[in-house]
Design a protein around this motif. Structure first.
Motif, PDB file in Angstrom:
ATOM      1  N   GLU A  73       0.871  -1.176   0.000  1.00  7.58           N
ATOM      2  CA  GLU A  73       0.000   0.000   0.000  1.00  7.58           C
ATOM      3  C   GLU A  73       0.915   1.234   0.000  1.00  7.58           C
ATOM      4  N   PRO A  74       0.892   2.062  -1.053  1.00  3.36           N
ATOM      5  CA  PRO A  74       1.849   3.161  -1.181  1.00  3.36           C
ATOM      6  C   PRO A  74       1.879   4.119   0.004  1.00  3.36           C
ATOM      7  N   HIS A  75       0.701   4.382   0.606  1.00  3.69           N
ATOM      8  CA  HIS A  75       0.645   5.310   1.733  1.00  3.69           C
ATOM      9  C   HIS A  75       1.483   4.826   2.911  1.00  3.69           C
ATOM     10  N   ASP A  76       1.663   3.501   3.011  1.00  4.10           N
ATOM     11  CA  ASP A  76       2.377   2.914   4.150  1.00  4.10           C
ATOM     12  C   ASP A  76       3.861   2.697   3.882  1.00  4.10           C
ATOM     13  N   LEU A  77       4.340   3.093   2.727  1.00  2.00           N
ATOM     14  CA  LEU A  77       5.721   2.813   2.347  1.00  2.00           C
ATOM     15  C   LEU A  77       6.726   3.403   3.341  1.00  2.00           C
ATOM     16  N   GLU A  78       7.704   2.592   3.690  1.00  2.99           N
ATOM     17  CA  GLU A  78       8.826   3.040   4.500  1.00  2.99           C
ATOM     18  C   GLU A  78      10.110   2.768   3.721  1.00  2.99           C
ATOM     19  N   LEU A  79      11.082   3.657   3.862  1.00  7.42           N
ATOM     20  CA  LEU A  79      12.331   3.515   3.124  1.00  7.42           C
ATOM     21  C   LEU A  79      13.505   3.294   4.071  1.00  7.42           C
ATOM     22  N   LYS A  80      14.454   2.481   3.619  1.00  9.55           N
ATOM     23  CA  LYS A  80      15.668   2.256   4.389  1.00  9.55           C
ATOM     24  C   LYS A  80      16.672   3.369   4.080  1.00  9.55           C
ATOM     25  N   PRO A  81      17.592   3.622   4.998  1.00  9.63           N
ATOM     26  CA  PRO A  81      18.590   4.678   4.781  1.00  9.63           C
ATOM     27  C   PRO A  81      19.335   4.534   3.460  1.00  9.63           C
ATOM     28  N   LYS A  82      19.642   3.268   3.081  1.00  7.40           N
ATOM     29  CA  LYS A  82      20.375   3.071   1.832  1.00  7.40           C
ATOM     30  C   LYS A  82      19.546   3.512   0.633  1.00  7.40           C
ATOM     31  N   GLN A  83      18.247   3.265   0.686  1.00  4.68           N
ATOM     32  CA  GLN A  83      17.375   3.685  -0.412  1.00  4.68           C
ATOM     33  C   GLN A  83      17.338   5.204  -0.526  1.00  4.68           C
ATOM     34  N   ILE A  84      17.315   5.858   0.620  1.00  4.98           N
ATOM     35  CA  ILE A  84      17.320   7.316   0.626  1.00  4.98           C
ATOM     36  C   ILE A  84      18.602   7.828  -0.014  1.00  4.98           C
ATOM     37  N   GLY A  85      19.726   7.159   0.298  1.00  7.05           N
ATOM     38  CA  GLY A  85      20.997   7.553  -0.292  1.00  7.05           C
ATOM     39  C   GLY A  85      21.018   7.342  -1.797  1.00  7.05           C
ATOM     40  N   GLU A  86      20.394   6.253  -2.256  1.00  7.00           N
ATOM     41  CA  GLU A  86      20.382   5.950  -3.688  1.00  7.00           C
ATOM     42  C   GLU A  86      19.549   6.961  -4.476  1.00  7.00           C
ATOM     43  N   LEU A  87      18.600   7.585  -3.808  1.00  6.32           N
ATOM     44  CA  LEU A  87      17.794   8.605  -4.483  1.00  6.32           C
ATOM     45  C   LEU A  87      18.681   9.706  -5.065  1.00  6.32           C
ATOM     46  N   GLY A  88      19.684  10.089  -4.291  1.00 12.81           N
ATOM     47  CA  GLY A  88      20.560  11.173  -4.716  1.00 12.81           C
ATOM     48  C   GLY A  88      21.442  10.835  -5.896  1.00 12.81           C
ATOM     49  N   GLU A  89      21.511   9.544  -6.267  1.00 10.65           N
ATOM     50  CA  GLU A  89      22.350   9.129  -7.385  1.00 10.65           C
ATOM     51  C   GLU A  89      21.593   9.064  -8.704  1.00 10.65           C
ATOM     52  N   ALA A  90      20.280   9.271  -8.665  1.00  7.26           N
ATOM     53  CA  ALA A  90      19.464   9.163  -9.881  1.00  7.26           C
ATOM     54  C   ALA A  90      19.636  10.382 -10.777  1.00  7.26           C
ATOM     55  N   ASP A  91      19.424  10.181 -12.062  1.00  6.55           N
ATOM     56  CA  ASP A  91      19.382  11.309 -12.993  1.00  6.55           C
ATOM     57  C   ASP A  91      18.026  12.010 -12.906  1.00  6.55           C
ATOM     58  N   VAL A  92      16.973  11.196 -12.772  1.00  9.38           N
ATOM     59  CA  VAL A  92      15.616  11.724 -12.708  1.00  9.38           C
ATOM     60  C   VAL A  92      14.845  10.981 -11.622  1.00  9.38           C
ATOM     61  N   VAL A  93      14.202  11.723 -10.743  1.00  5.75           N
ATOM     62  CA  VAL A  93      13.366  11.130  -9.710  1.00  5.75           C
ATOM     63  C   VAL A  93      11.974  11.719  -9.838  1.00  5.75           C
ATOM     64  N   LEU A  94      10.957  10.852  -9.904  1.00  2.09           N
ATOM     65  CA  LEU A  94       9.586  11.305 -10.066  1.00  2.09           C
ATOM     66  C   LEU A  94       8.736  10.924  -8.875  1.00  2.09           C
ATOM     67  N   TYR A  95       7.978  11.878  -8.348  1.00  3.99           N
ATOM     68  CA  TYR A  95       7.105  11.567  -7.223  1.00  3.99           C
ATOM     69  C   TYR A  95       5.877  12.461  -7.259  1.00  3.99           C
ATOM     70  N   LEU A  96       4.925  12.143  -6.401  1.00  2.00           N
ATOM     71  CA  LEU A  96       3.718  12.943  -6.271  1.00  2.00           C
ATOM     72  C   LEU A  96       3.588  13.329  -4.808  1.00  2.00           C
ATOM     73  N   LYS A  97       3.883  14.562  -4.515  1.00  2.00           N
ATOM     74  CA  LYS A  97       3.884  15.014  -3.126  1.00  2.00           C
ATOM     75  C   LYS A  97       2.508  14.856  -2.497  1.00  2.00           C
ATOM     76  N   GLY A  98       2.500  14.317  -1.273  1.00  2.00           N
ATOM     77  CA  GLY A  98       1.251  14.191  -0.547  1.00  2.00           C
ATOM     78  C   GLY A  98       0.703  12.786  -0.483  1.00  2.00           C
ATOM     79  N   ILE A  99       1.194  11.900  -1.330  1.00  2.00           N
ATOM     80  CA  ILE A  99       0.706  10.522  -1.331  1.00  2.00           C
ATOM     81  C   ILE A  99       1.513   9.657  -0.361  1.00  2.00           C
ATOM     82  N   GLN A 100       2.825   9.842  -0.343  1.00  2.00           N
ATOM     83  CA  GLN A 100       3.713   9.000   0.453  1.00  2.00           C
ATOM     84  C   GLN A 100       4.616   9.860   1.337  1.00  2.00           C
TER      85      GLN A 100
END
Length: 339
Positions: A73-100
């Motif tokens: 369920e997307p609303h319940d998503l939790e991220l690990k620290p490593k995943q947060i770090g990997e976000l910064g390595e992407a060329d493009v990151v897409l999200y919809l503010k307010g859902i997660q």
């Protein structure tokens, strides 16, 4: 809740869509696509509606990672620290503010450069959740003392947080017209991130917008003449869809699919069902159907699936956005008595 690690997949290439666009320091040049993804633009999508846009628009030029595992369920998503770090390595990151909330927080912590929030690519509006209010309002008319609800009264409000004070509804992808507006914005973002393939992104965007236009036409004609305009669903994800096609959504649990409705709300829904000749209570694939089925049983109503398309699983009535939306249309036509 466990979430899968980011796994590049050209099949998810289009995830770019509804989300955050994060460009590398080389963004705006062809070097943006020369990272560690075999020369492809490295894209991170927050959940399925973003993923689908990226797949459709990015095509073979992007390598996509998705943050939300199918079935979660997307609303319940939790991220690990490593995943947060990997976000910064992407060329493009897409999200919809307010859902997660976890994704929104991770993006701010990751310091992702040049982000694009899908919520900024169209106008967000405020819709009555249906849950817990006195009386209910039909689209465009006052009812039982409530002020009229219209599609534009809250357009352009600041703040997109799910359940935020501003009350802006983030479920824009369930309106094919608004989703097409987001697709255009995502296409433009990819063109800027990878100008060498801009022509392909533009072509793919145009093709997707055409498919979404055909879907809009199908909904408009398919729901034009119905015996009732009211539908009851697990949570209030369908405000934009209801507004677009002149329907009245009544959510059992408001915007949070896991919240429990009060006894007073259940009684209210039973009254609404009788008054508006409602035949069906809808539930969804990623949230519990217990309350919906109990309400339907107590009120002598049928049940069916109305999918908010927050994720695709084996239980989904279709393999992608278009197929599931057409299944939603068929379910609404049956429940509303389309002529």
């Amino acid at each position: 809740m466990n979430v899968r690690r980011l796994i590049p997949s050209t099949a998810l290439a289009g995830a770019v869509a509804l989300g955050l666009v994060s460009l590398s320091a080389c963004a705006g040049t062809s070097d943006a696509a020369d990272g560690g993804s075999g020369g492809k633009l490295d894209v991170v999508a927050s959940f399925y509606p973003m993923q689908y846009l990226a797949e459709q628009i990015g095509g073979g030029h992007v390598a996509v990672n998705t943050l939300t595992k199918p079935g979660v369920e997307p609303h319940d998503l939790e991220l690990k620290p490593k995943q947060i770090g990997e976000l910064g390595e992407a060329d493009v990151v897409l999200y919809l503010k307010g859902i997660q909330p976890a994704v929104d927080k991770a993006i701010s912590q990751a310091g992702v450069k040049n982000t694009v929030d899908a919520a900024t690519l169209t106008k967000l509006e405020t819709h009555s959740t249906g849950a817990g209010h006195e009386g209910h309002a039909h689209e465009g008319e006052g009812h039982e003392g409530e002020a009229p609800t219209t599609g534009d009264h809250a357009a352009g409000e600041e703040g997109h947080d799910h359940g935020s004070e501003a009350g802006a509804d983030p479920h824009i992808w369930l309106d094919p017209v608004k989703y097409a507006e987001v697709a255009k914005g995502v296409g433009s973002a990819l063109e800027k991130a990878d100008p060498d393939h801009a022509a392909d992104y533009k072509k793919n965007t145009d093709a997707l917008v055409k498919k979404l236009g055909d879907l809009d036409t199908a909904f408009e004609s398919g729901l034009k003449n119905t015996a009732t305009k009211t539908f009851i669903t697990t949570h209030s994800a369908f405000g934009y869809l209801a507004e677009r096609y002149g329907l009245d959504q009544e959510g059992i649990s408001g915007v949070d699919p896991e919240s429990e409705p009060s006894p007073a709300r259940i009684k209210e829904l039973q009254d609404i069902a009788k008054q508006d000749k409602v035949s069906t209570v809808f539930f969804e694939t990623l949230a519990s159907d217990k309350t919906a089925k109990t309400l339907a049983s107590d009120a002598g109503l049928k049940t069916d699936v109305l999918d908010p398309l927050e994720g695709i699983t084996d239980a989904s009535k279709g393999d992608d956005y278009i197929e599931v939306m057409r299944s939603n249309l068929a379910a609404l036509q049956k429940a509303l008595g389309a002529k």
